[in-house]
Design a protein around this motif. Structure first.
Motif, PDB file in Angstrom:
ATOM      1  N   GLU A 217      -5.978  -8.787  -0.626  1.00 16.18           N
ATOM      2  CA  GLU A 217      -5.497  -8.689   0.756  1.00 16.18           C
ATOM      3  C   GLU A 217      -6.683  -8.430   1.691  1.00 16.18           C
ATOM      4  OE1 GLU A 217      -2.589  -5.613   2.315  1.00 16.18           O
ATOM      5  OE2 GLU A 217      -1.153  -7.201   1.941  1.00 16.18           O
TER       6      GLU A 217
ATOM      7  N   SER B 253       6.270   4.062   4.790  1.00 19.20           N
ATOM      8  CA  SER B 253       5.976   2.784   5.440  1.00 19.20           C
ATOM      9  C   SER B 253       5.102   3.053   6.649  1.00 19.20           C
ATOM     10  CB  SER B 253       7.276   2.086   5.870  1.00 19.20           C
ATOM     11  OG  SER B 253       6.967   0.920   6.610  1.00 19.20           O
ATOM     12  N   LYS B 254       3.931   2.454   6.644  1.00 20.56           N
ATOM     13  CA  LYS B 254       3.013   2.669   7.771  1.00 20.56           C
ATOM     14  C   LYS B 254       3.702   2.255   9.073  1.00 20.56           C
ATOM     15  CE  LYS B 254      -1.462   1.230   9.531  1.00 20.56           C
ATOM     16  NZ  LYS B 254      -2.693   0.488   9.315  1.00 20.56           N
ATOM     17  N   THR B 255       4.338   1.097   9.050  1.00 19.47           N
ATOM     18  CA  THR B 255       4.946   0.561  10.273  1.00 19.47           C
ATOM     19  C   THR B 255       6.397   0.993  10.459  1.00 19.47           C
ATOM     20  OG1 THR B 255       5.582  -1.357   8.981  1.00 19.47           O
ATOM     21  CG2 THR B 255       3.518  -1.522  10.232  1.00 19.47           C
TER      22      THR B 255
ATOM     23  N   THR C  17       8.997  -2.589   7.697  1.00 20.16           N
ATOM     24  CA  THR C  17       8.920  -3.544   6.586  1.00 20.16           C
ATOM     25  C   THR C  17      10.317  -3.789   6.000  1.00 20.16           C
ATOM     26  OG1 THR C  17       6.702  -2.792   6.159  1.00 20.16           O
ATOM     27  CG2 THR C  17       7.752  -3.981   4.375  1.00 20.16           C
TER      28      THR C  17
ATOM     29  N   GLN D 244      -4.067  -5.942  -4.646  1.00 20.13           N
ATOM     30  CA  GLN D 244      -3.839  -5.792  -3.209  1.00 20.13           C
ATOM     31  C   GLN D 244      -5.139  -5.409  -2.502  1.00 20.13           C
ATOM     32  OE1 GLN D 244      -1.653  -2.501  -1.508  1.00 20.13           O
ATOM     33  NE2 GLN D 244      -1.157  -3.659   0.327  1.00 20.13           N
TER      34      GLN D 244
ATOM     35  N   GLY E 126       0.805  -1.220   0.000  1.00 20.66           N
ATOM     36  CA  GLY E 126       0.000   0.000   0.000  1.00 20.66           C
ATOM     37  C   GLY E 126       0.835   1.266   0.000  1.00 20.66           C
ATOM     38  N   SER E 127       2.075   1.171   0.415  1.00 21.91           N
ATOM     39  CA  SER E 127       2.935   2.354   0.442  1.00 21.91           C
ATOM     40  C   SER E 127       3.639   2.573  -0.892  1.00 21.91           C
ATOM     41  CB  SER E 127       3.959   2.216   1.577  1.00 21.91           C
ATOM     42  OG  SER E 127       3.282   2.106   2.812  1.00 21.91           O
TER      43      SER E 127
ATOM     44  N   LYS F 236       6.661 -13.665   6.064  1.00 22.84           N
ATOM     45  CA  LYS F 236       7.582 -12.629   6.553  1.00 22.84           C
ATOM     46  C   LYS F 236       8.451 -13.181   7.681  1.00 22.84           C
ATOM     47  CE  LYS F 236       4.801  -8.405   6.063  1.00 22.84           C
ATOM     48  NZ  LYS F 236       4.116  -7.357   6.799  1.00 22.84           N
TER      49      LYS F 236
HETATM   50  O1  F6P Z   1       2.846  -7.282   3.986  1.00 19.55           O
HETATM   51  C1  F6P Z   1       1.635  -6.665   3.753  1.00 19.55           C
HETATM   52  C2  F6P Z   1       1.657  -5.225   4.168  1.00 19.55           C
HETATM   53  O2  F6P Z   1       1.541  -5.123   5.554  1.00 19.55           O
HETATM   54  C3  F6P Z   1       0.575  -4.437   3.469  1.00 19.55           C
HETATM   55  O3  F6P Z   1      -0.650  -4.533   4.083  1.00 19.55           O
HETATM   56  C4  F6P Z   1       1.150  -3.071   3.466  1.00 19.55           C
HETATM   57  O4  F6P Z   1       0.523  -2.230   2.535  1.00 19.55           O
HETATM   58  C5  F6P Z   1       2.587  -3.375   3.119  1.00 19.55           C
HETATM   59  O5  F6P Z   1       2.868  -4.588   3.795  1.00 19.55           O
HETATM   60  C6  F6P Z   1       3.587  -2.317   3.499  1.00 19.55           C
HETATM   61  O6  F6P Z   1       3.543  -2.057   4.860  1.00 19.55           O
HETATM   62  P1  F6P Z   1       4.209  -0.754   5.452  1.00 19.55           P
HETATM   63  O7  F6P Z   1       3.527   0.423   4.881  1.00 19.55           O
HETATM   64  O8  F6P Z   1       4.017  -0.853   6.943  1.00 19.55           O
HETATM   65  O9  F6P Z   1       5.670  -0.771   5.090  1.00 19.55           O
END
Ligand code: F6P
Length: 546
Positions: free
Chosen positions: A350, A203-205, A208, A346, A153-154, A510
């Motif tokens: 997803e 990156s949301k988290t 990644t 996606q 998504g990013s 992962k």
């Molecule tokens: O692995 C799947 C996922 O978590 C997706 O849902 C998300 O869009 C992608 O990885 C990237 O995640 P992030 O934006 O946290 O890096």
């Protein structure tokens, strides 16, 4: 899933069995008004589902199904910030990101709109600064190239939308690096000048693996050329994990936040859209948001039978669960939408690739289909053979604009449109053995040869398709198309009673990749590894030194 829903599914299956003899040409012949009765319009946006086997009875049953599944209540819960993502205990409010200023959206009793507006304003200042050349690199040079580093998504949202809106792109060049394969970063950087390159790490988290690896390598490339102190001016970040971004060394005025109530695959409307904003400017970006928010208003208020996302979803449910079609093809007759199928993969797979209900019980019906596609007309010269004559029907979703953007090439657009219409017509109409034989005879082929060749030229016909037509692919239209698909996915998930907003299915791979990296680097397989994977590792390790 409630007993009512199960009962209506059964009724739909019986109805399908009863209608098995009906053909699409027959349905059109019986009802000259079929197109009007089985299409919906929202000004220039048209959804035509008349080339499916839905009848008035089918549609009524499908609408009953949506009502019995509580689609309206579930929709209202999502739009009002109820934490419907039960496994992550989160609200699902990507729709708030595109609401107009001054509206109120509550999460846990707090209006989130001031923060949303604040980030949008900060993005605007930064984006316009980059576009105008007032936000510069370390040496004061204007940025000519922007590299977005992100995945899923990013990446897919801004990459798809930037290509879709190429005619409106008047900012610096954009590049998207997602794959951990070093080739992606290497091939992108080799033509770029560090002095004029801006990186956006999205990156949301901010954990990644792929994105972090690419971000670290990009940073090393930049610091190697311009020195460590240049990193601050050449990097920006988009994330919900502001502490992790700060630890990476990105200055706080270059960090654009969003919130845990925005799913990654729904995040194009958030700061993840920053590259798009840099490409097309704040005004066009606002128009993109406006298209989506207007579609949201339609979804929220139109009666189910006049609701575009609901009807698109119901055709999906019909094809997947009642007709048993395992895949659906999305074929944009619009080269600028070349990345839409990947984006929808996606969004859809997803979200709805799930096997248990919201309560964790096995689902009682098949859920998300395989979504795939390529732009037309290219697909016609590749996989359309199977769609026309293969043994498994594939419902197709065609997208087509009334107008293109290319001056002097209007005839190309006419040809594009003719091809799009021809494909859905051919799928629907088909060609009988007699017609095939007569056509051969008319061409002067002998009777015996015509008998031999005719079966190869038969098209079963009655193959379903849906067409989505719009005036021109501008930012507003694109916003509406994406929101249409988002809500379609939502309605299908609501009927299947699954959580469309988590993605636990990506975790196992992962975790294993993380544990296997030391094995790959050392060439020593852990004892827990299967014989196949250990054999592959041994082969690759041996070949790596060749
Ligand atoms: O692995 C799947 C996922 O978590 C997706 O849902 C998300 O869009 C992608 O990885 C990237 O995640 P992030 O934006 O946290 O890096």
């Amino acid at each position: 899933m409630s007993a009512d829903v199960d009962r209506i599914f059964d009724t739909l299956a019986e109805h399908r069995a009863r209608e098995a003899g009906a053909t699409l040409p027959g349905l059109f012949a019986a009802d000259p008004e079929r197109f009007n009765r089985f299409s919906l319009r929202l000004d220039d946006l048209l959804l035509d589902y008349s080339k499916t086997s839905l009848t008035e009875t089918t549609r009524a049953l499908l609408l009953d199904l949506a009502r019995a599944a509580g689609v309206e209540a579930k929709r209202d819960a999502m739009l009002s910030g109820v934490p419907i993502n039960l496994t992550e205990k989160r609200a699902v409010l990507h729709t708030a990101l595109r609401r107009r200023a001054g509206e109120v959206v509550l999460v846990d009793g707090q209006d989130v709109m001031p923060e949303v507006a604040g980030v949008l304003a900060a993005m605007g200042v930064f984006a316009e600064g980059v576009r105008a050349g007032t936000v510069t690199g370390e040496g004061g040079e204007r940025f000519t190239d922007v590299v977005n580093i992100g995945i899923g998504g990013s990446d897919l949202g801004p990459a798809m939308a930037t290509l879709a809106l190429a005619p409106y792109h008047d900012g610096p060049r954009l590049h998207f690096v997602s794959n951990v394969d070093g080739a992606h970063l290497y091939d992108t950087l080799k033509s770029l000048d560090p002095k004029t390159t801006l990186f956006i790490v999205a990156s949301k988290t901010f954990t990644t693996q792929e994105t972090m690896a690419n971000a670290r390598s990009a940073r090393a490339w930049l610091a190697g050329a311009l020195g460590e102190k240049a990193v601050g001016s050449h990097f920006a970040a988009v994330s919900t994990a502001l502490d992790k971004v700060a630890a990476f060394g990105i200055a706080s005025d270059r960090i654009f936040g969003f919130w845990d109530w925005v799913g990654g695959r729904y995040s194009i409307w958030s700061a993840v859209g920053l590259p798009l904003m840099i490409a097309i400017g704040t005004e066009a970006f606002r128009s993109f948001l406006d298209g989506a928010t207007d579609l949201d208003a339609h979804f929220a208020t139109a009666p189910l039978e006049e609701n575009l996302p609901v009807l698109l979803a119901l055709t999906g449910i019909w094809h997947r669960d009642i007709c048993g079609y395992a895949t659906r093809a999305v074929i944009p007759y619009d080269q600028h939408l070349a990345r839409l199928p990947a984006y929808l993969q996606q969004l859809d797979m997803e979200s709805n690739g799930k096997r248990v209900t919201r309560e964790g019980k096995p689902v009682s019906h098949d859920t998300g289909p395989v979504v795939w596609g390529e732009p037309g007309t290219n697909g016609q010269h590749a996989f359309f053979q199977l769609i026309h004559q293969g043994t498994s029907p594939v419902p197709v979703e065609f997208l087509i604009a009334a107008r293109g953007h290319e001056p002097g090439l209007e005839r190309h657009h006419a040809m594009l449109m003719a091809n799009c219409l021809a494909q859905s017509e051919a799928l629907m109409r088909g060609r009988t053995l007699e017609e095939a034989r007569d056509q051969l005879l008319a061409k002067g082929v002998g009777a015996e040869e015509a008998d031999r060749l005719a079966p190869h030229r038969v098209f079963p016909g009655s193959r379903p398709s849906v067409s989505i037509a719009y005036g021109i692919l501008d930012p507003y239209a694109l916003g509406r198309i994406i929101a249409l698909y988002e809500h379609r996915v939502f309605v299908e998930g609501a009927i299947w009673d699954i959580n469309s907003f988590d993605q636990w299915g990506v975790e196992l791979g992962k975790e294993l990749a993380d544990t296997l990296l030391p094995a790959v680097e050392s060439g020593v397989a852990p004892p827990s590894l299967s014989g196949s994977s250990a054999g592959l590792l041994a082969h690759l390790t041996a070949q790596a030194v060749a």
